[in-house]
Design an enzyme around this catalytic site. Structure first.
Site, PDB file in Angstrom:
ATOM      1  N   GLY A 138       3.137 124.260  76.269  1.00 24.00           N
ATOM      2  CA  GLY A 138       3.109 125.723  76.232  1.00 24.00           C
ATOM      3  C   GLY A 138       1.875 126.209  75.517  1.00 24.00           C
ATOM      4  O   GLY A 138       1.019 125.425  75.114  1.00 24.00           O
TER       5      GLY A 138
ATOM      6  N   GLU B   2      -0.294 126.800  81.571  1.00 26.77           N
ATOM      7  CA  GLU B   2      -0.136 125.870  80.452  1.00 26.77           C
ATOM      8  C   GLU B   2       0.502 124.551  80.912  1.00 26.77           C
ATOM      9  O   GLU B   2       0.115 123.485  80.447  1.00 26.77           O
ATOM     10  CB  GLU B   2       0.692 126.498  79.331  1.00 26.77           C
ATOM     11  CG  GLU B   2      -0.039 127.574  78.561  1.00 26.77           C
ATOM     12  CD  GLU B   2      -1.140 127.041  77.651  1.00 26.77           C
ATOM     13  OE1 GLU B   2      -1.196 125.817  77.391  1.00 26.77           O
ATOM     14  OE2 GLU B   2      -1.953 127.859  77.184  1.00 26.77           O
TER      15      GLU B   2
ATOM     16  N   PRO C  22       8.186 134.616  61.478  1.00 27.96           N
ATOM     17  CA  PRO C  22       6.769 134.619  61.110  1.00 27.96           C
ATOM     18  C   PRO C  22       6.213 133.243  60.746  1.00 27.96           C
ATOM     19  O   PRO C  22       5.025 133.003  60.899  1.00 27.96           O
ATOM     20  CB  PRO C  22       6.713 135.563  59.898  1.00 27.96           C
ATOM     21  CG  PRO C  22       7.899 136.440  60.054  1.00 27.96           C
ATOM     22  CD  PRO C  22       8.958 135.595  60.701  1.00 27.96           C
TER      23      PRO C  22
ATOM     24  N   GLU D 271      -0.791 112.523  74.455  1.00 28.69           N
ATOM     25  CA  GLU D 271       0.162 111.706  75.202  1.00 28.69           C
ATOM     26  C   GLU D 271       1.156 112.615  75.914  1.00 28.69           C
ATOM     27  O   GLU D 271       1.505 113.679  75.414  1.00 28.69           O
ATOM     28  CB  GLU D 271       0.900 110.783  74.224  1.00 28.69           C
ATOM     29  CG  GLU D 271       1.834 109.798  74.851  1.00 28.69           C
ATOM     30  CD  GLU D 271       2.509 108.898  73.814  1.00 28.69           C
ATOM     31  OE1 GLU D 271       3.389 108.132  74.229  1.00 28.69           O
ATOM     32  OE2 GLU D 271       2.172 108.962  72.613  1.00 28.69           O
TER      33      GLU D 271
END
Length: 156
Positions: A54, A70, A92, A123
């Site tokens: 991602g 992605e 956060p 990997e």
């Protein structure tokens, strides 16, 4: 300039702008499921930990396009179908680099595993749900993957 260098420079610029303007950066985590049911994870080069693939949403991009991009960059796999929303994670401190809001989705994938972005990925491996790595994963991906395995849809 190479395309990869340009993309990395753009990502760096986005990160800097996020820090300067103190707004969370939107991103994705992807739970890629191969046709045989295995889950694809990547080992990140920056911290050496296993992770869901991602990344950050690029300017002008929507979440489905980010997932597709992605996924291809980090695993070489093709998006077949977005199955479901696993959750939205916004603590956060969930990402040690920046405050980011992560949209996590389960997707069906196909193709050959081959990282295009070797600066980020060291990997790629596919695991059955009962053989997932036991060590701590990068960021809050242990929780994301556990929520997925438990069939939850999480807002955190």
């Amino acid at each position: 300039m190479t395309i990869q260098f340009t993309r990395n420079l753009w990502r760096f610029g986005q990160t800097v702008l996020g820090v300067i303007f103190r707004h969370p950066i939107p991103g994705t985590s992807i739970v890629p499921i191969l046709p045989d049911g295995r889950i694809v994870l990547i080992r990140r080069r920056d911290d050496g930990c296993w992770s869901l693939p991602g990344g950050m949403v690029d300017w002008g991009e929507n979440i489905p396009d980010t997932i597709k991009r992605e996924l291809k960059e980090e695993t070489g796999l093709n998006l077949v179908k977005i199955r479901r929303l696993v959750g939205v994670y916004s603590a956060p401190d969930r990402d040690p680099r920046i405050h980011s809001i992560c949209v996590v989705v389960e997707v069906d994938v196909d193709g050959d595993m081959q990282a295009e972005d070797t600066l980020e990925v060291m990997e790629i491996q596919a695991f059955t749900p009962d053989s997932l790595p036991s060590e701590k994963m990068s960021h809050d991906h242990t929780r994301q993957l556990q929520d997925y395995l438990n069939g939850l849809t999480t807002l955190a």
